[in-house]
Design an enzyme around this catalytic site. Structure first.
Site, PDB file in Angstrom:
ATOM      1  N   ILE A  19      12.504   7.476   2.001  1.00  6.43           N
ATOM      2  CA  ILE A  19      11.687   7.687   0.782  1.00  6.43           C
ATOM      3  C   ILE A  19      11.259   6.389   0.094  1.00  6.43           C
ATOM      4  O   ILE A  19      12.160   5.763  -0.650  1.00  6.43           O
ATOM      5  CB  ILE A  19      12.532   8.751  -0.136  1.00  6.43           C
ATOM      6  CG1 ILE A  19      13.146   9.663   0.596  1.00  6.43           C
ATOM      7  CG2 ILE A  19      11.734   9.006  -1.361  1.00  6.43           C
ATOM      8  CD1 ILE A  19      12.409  10.559   1.290  1.00  6.43           C
ATOM      9  N   GLU A  27       4.198   9.796   7.653  1.00  8.88           N
ATOM     10  CA  GLU A  27       3.090  10.771   7.306  1.00  8.88           C
ATOM     11  C   GLU A  27       2.475  11.635   8.413  1.00  8.88           C
ATOM     12  O   GLU A  27       1.457  11.987   8.776  1.00  8.88           O
ATOM     13  CB  GLU A  27       1.914  10.139   6.646  1.00  8.88           C
ATOM     14  CG  GLU A  27       2.366   9.155   5.262  1.00  8.88           C
ATOM     15  CD  GLU A  27       3.331   9.649   4.258  1.00  8.88           C
ATOM     16  OE1 GLU A  27       3.416  10.873   4.449  1.00  8.88           O
ATOM     17  OE2 GLU A  27       3.590   8.935   3.281  1.00  8.88           O
ATOM     18  N   THR A  85      10.960  14.356   3.647  1.00  6.93           N
ATOM     19  CA  THR A  85      12.056  14.069   5.262  1.00  6.93           C
ATOM     20  C   THR A  85      13.462  14.080   4.797  1.00  6.93           C
ATOM     21  O   THR A  85      13.809  13.595   3.803  1.00  6.93           O
ATOM     22  CB  THR A  85      11.540  12.722   5.667  1.00  6.93           C
ATOM     23  OG1 THR A  85      10.084  12.738   5.836  1.00  6.93           O
ATOM     24  CG2 THR A  85      12.184  12.259   7.027  1.00  6.93           C
ATOM     25  N   GLU A  86      13.975  14.640   5.742  1.00  5.30           N
ATOM     26  CA  GLU A  86      15.423  14.640   5.785  1.00  5.30           C
ATOM     27  C   GLU A  86      16.111  13.853   6.734  1.00  5.30           C
ATOM     28  O   GLU A  86      15.573  13.649   7.734  1.00  5.30           O
ATOM     29  CB  GLU A  86      16.182  16.142   5.639  1.00  5.30           C
ATOM     30  CG  GLU A  86      15.568  16.870   4.283  1.00  5.30           C
ATOM     31  CD  GLU A  86      16.069  18.280   4.274  1.00  5.30           C
ATOM     32  OE1 GLU A  86      15.718  18.614   3.217  1.00  5.30           O
ATOM     33  OE2 GLU A  86      16.804  18.703   5.353  1.00  5.30           O
ATOM     34  N   PRO A  87      17.366  13.615   6.937  1.00  5.09           N
ATOM     35  CA  PRO A  87      18.147  12.942   7.964  1.00  5.09           C
ATOM     36  C   PRO A  87      17.880  13.848   9.380  1.00  5.09           C
ATOM     37  O   PRO A  87      17.783  13.234  10.155  1.00  5.09           O
ATOM     38  CB  PRO A  87      19.472  12.933   7.393  1.00  5.09           C
ATOM     39  CG  PRO A  87      19.610  12.945   5.785  1.00  5.09           C
ATOM     40  CD  PRO A  87      18.412  13.717   5.594  1.00  5.09           C
ATOM     41  N   ARG A 110       0.759  -1.211   0.159  1.00  3.96           N
ATOM     42  CA  ARG A 110      -0.026  -0.105  -0.208  1.00  3.96           C
ATOM     43  C   ARG A 110       0.882   1.272  -0.062  1.00  3.96           C
ATOM     44  O   ARG A 110       0.619   2.168  -0.655  1.00  3.96           O
ATOM     45  CB  ARG A 110      -0.996  -0.023   1.118  1.00  3.96           C
ATOM     46  CG  ARG A 110      -2.096   1.020   1.306  1.00  3.96           C
ATOM     47  CD  ARG A 110      -1.880   2.398   1.782  1.00  3.96           C
ATOM     48  NE  ARG A 110      -1.340   2.154   3.126  1.00  3.96           N
ATOM     49  CZ  ARG A 110      -0.274   2.977   3.679  1.00  3.96           C
ATOM     50  NH1 ARG A 110       0.435   3.922   2.826  1.00  3.96           N
ATOM     51  NH2 ARG A 110       0.396   2.525   4.739  1.00  3.96           N
ATOM     52  N   ALA A 146      -2.422  11.347   1.363  1.00  2.29           N
ATOM     53  CA  ALA A 146      -1.664  10.050   1.871  1.00  2.29           C
ATOM     54  C   ALA A 146      -2.198   9.509   3.010  1.00  2.29           C
ATOM     55  O   ALA A 146      -2.499   8.222   3.489  1.00  2.29           O
ATOM     56  CB  ALA A 146      -0.265  10.358   1.889  1.00  2.29           C
TER      57      ALA A 146
END
Length: 425
Positions: A198, A404, A164-166, A122, A282
């Site tokens: 990701i 999310e 999203t980043e580290p 999904r 989402a």
């Protein structure tokens, strides 16, 4: 066969069957159905019921037989998106460009059936539909829509969503990925930075990357085409050895002075409104999907409890502690689906708010995880075997609670709406 043709075929069969049943049971009192305790199916249109039937058949016949090997090997077959595309399951609410143009409830029913098999499947579908096709349809230029939507919808192109980043998960406003005019290519931006966790990135052809314009500090969306990136400017390494969502592919996006044409930037949307509106779509799908996963846990636990004999050869389904776990799960499924249905109808009427979606995403993810863990106890030691599927669902549902927007973040969104006070800063 297209989704519309399949739906018409399924609807005719369902209608004929229902007429026979109505004649046979015209005077029979209503019966409780443990699979649908509040008779939610009664509120669906014939088209929505047919779409659910189509999605259910595909997922049970094509996805379920391969999920265990995919999960064990951490292997995602990208042909799955083409299969979904052929049935019209991708970008299902989008009108035109070969997409089905169905209701939000119908789209939710699709995600429910996919996640009934596995959250990872999904996730791959949701990213393609809600986080890539959705924003292109809503924010893109006509040229961008014409170029990407049909190919994404039939699965010939694969997309991913880079926010999203580290160092910045729940605080995307502090992102470090930057875009500036390219020093040597007129009409291009140069993108540099890293994104992590990701879904689809290692196999994506089109990467929707959100970056801050160096000139203004405003966040903008860029469509990065892998095949047009010079060597060394774009890397998408896979993140392996996950404890959950092993049947989907997850990676990073690493950009080093990657040139992107100005025409690949969304023209008008700026700030966090763009990515957050995508995430709301989402999150809506996740609220449906997690209920599908819990439904599968409930069905498997019920079947196991009826077959497993203990204490004078009694099925363990006879005992109170087991029945309470089943009753709790069935109740939360019914309430969760009813809430998702209500928000879906409001969404199609333009009356849904982000806070509504935060509420159902948070509640359904949390209750799915809690109940799945309790149902896992019914299997005893057998729960550790992946052949029983329950442990896989539990591992997956932990992840759905975190991405999310983690559940605590959604609590703060709701708290802000209730009190009018911002708790994030």
């Amino acid at each position: 066969m297209s989704m519309q043709a399949l739906c018409r075929q399924a609807a005719r069969a369902r209608l004929a069957s229902s007429r026979v049943l109505c004649r046979r049971h015209a005077s029979t009192p209503a019966a409780f159905k443990w699979e649908d305790p509040l008779n939610l199916s009664n509120f669906l249109t014939e088209e929505e019921q047919a779409i659910q039937d189509t999605a259910y058949s595909y997922c049970q016949e094509r996805l379920l037989p391969r999920v265990l090997e995919a999960y064990r090997k951490e292997d995602y077959d990208k042909a799955i998106l083409q299969e979904m595309g052929e049935l019209g399951l991708l970008g299902a609410t989008i009108k035109g460009y070969g997409c089905a143009g169905v209701s939000s409830v119908a789209s939710g029913l699709i995600t429910r059936e996919v996640e009934r098999v596995d959250s990872g499947y999904r996730s791959g579908m949701s990213v393609q539909s809600s986080l890539v096709m959705g924003p292109i349809d809503e924010f893109g230029t006509q040229e961008q829509k014409d170029k990407y939507l049909e190919k994404l919808g039939n699965g010939k192109l694969i997309g991913c969503f880079g926010l999203t980043e580290p160092n910045h998960g729940s605080d995307p406003g502090s992102m470090e990925t930057a875009a500036k005019p390219h020093p040597s290519k007129e009409g291009y931006y140069s993108l540099s930075g890293s994104k992590t966790w990701i879904t689809n990135s290692p196999i994506a052809d089109v990467l929707l990357v959100w970056a801050k314009l160096q000139e203004t500090g405003k966040i903008r969306g860029f469509l990065v085409e892998r095949e047009k990136c010079p060597p060394g400017t774009l890397e998408t390494p896979q993140l392996k050895d996950k404890n959950g969502l092993r049947a989907s592919i997850t990676g990073m996006i690493q950009l080093d002075e990657c040139p992107v044409p100005k025409e690949n930037m969304f023209p008008d949307i700026e700030g966090l409104k763009g990515p957050f509106s995508c995430l709301n779509s989402a999150r809506f799908g996740i609220a449906w999907g997690t209920m599908g996963a819990l439904e599968d846990c409930l069905a498997r636990a019920r079947e196991y409890a009826l077959e497993r004999k203990q204490f004078k050869n009694n099925p363990i389904a006879k005992y109170q502690l087991v029945q309470k776990k089943l009753a709790d799960a069935a109740t939360d499924v019914a309430y969760g689906l009813a809430a998702a249905y209500q928000v879906g109808r409001l969404k199609d009427e333009g009356k849904a708010t982000p806070e509504m979606i935060s509420m159902i995403k948070r509640q359904n993810c949390d209750r799915a995880l809690v109940n799945a863990r309790h149902l896992q106890e019914i299997f005893g030691g057998n729960a550790v075997s992946d052949e029983f599927h329950i442990g896989r669902h539990v591992s997956n549902l932990f992840v759905t609670q975190t991405y999310e927007g983690q559940s605590d973040i959604h609590a703060l969104i709701l708290g802000r709406a209730i009190t009018g006070i911002q708790a994030f800063v």
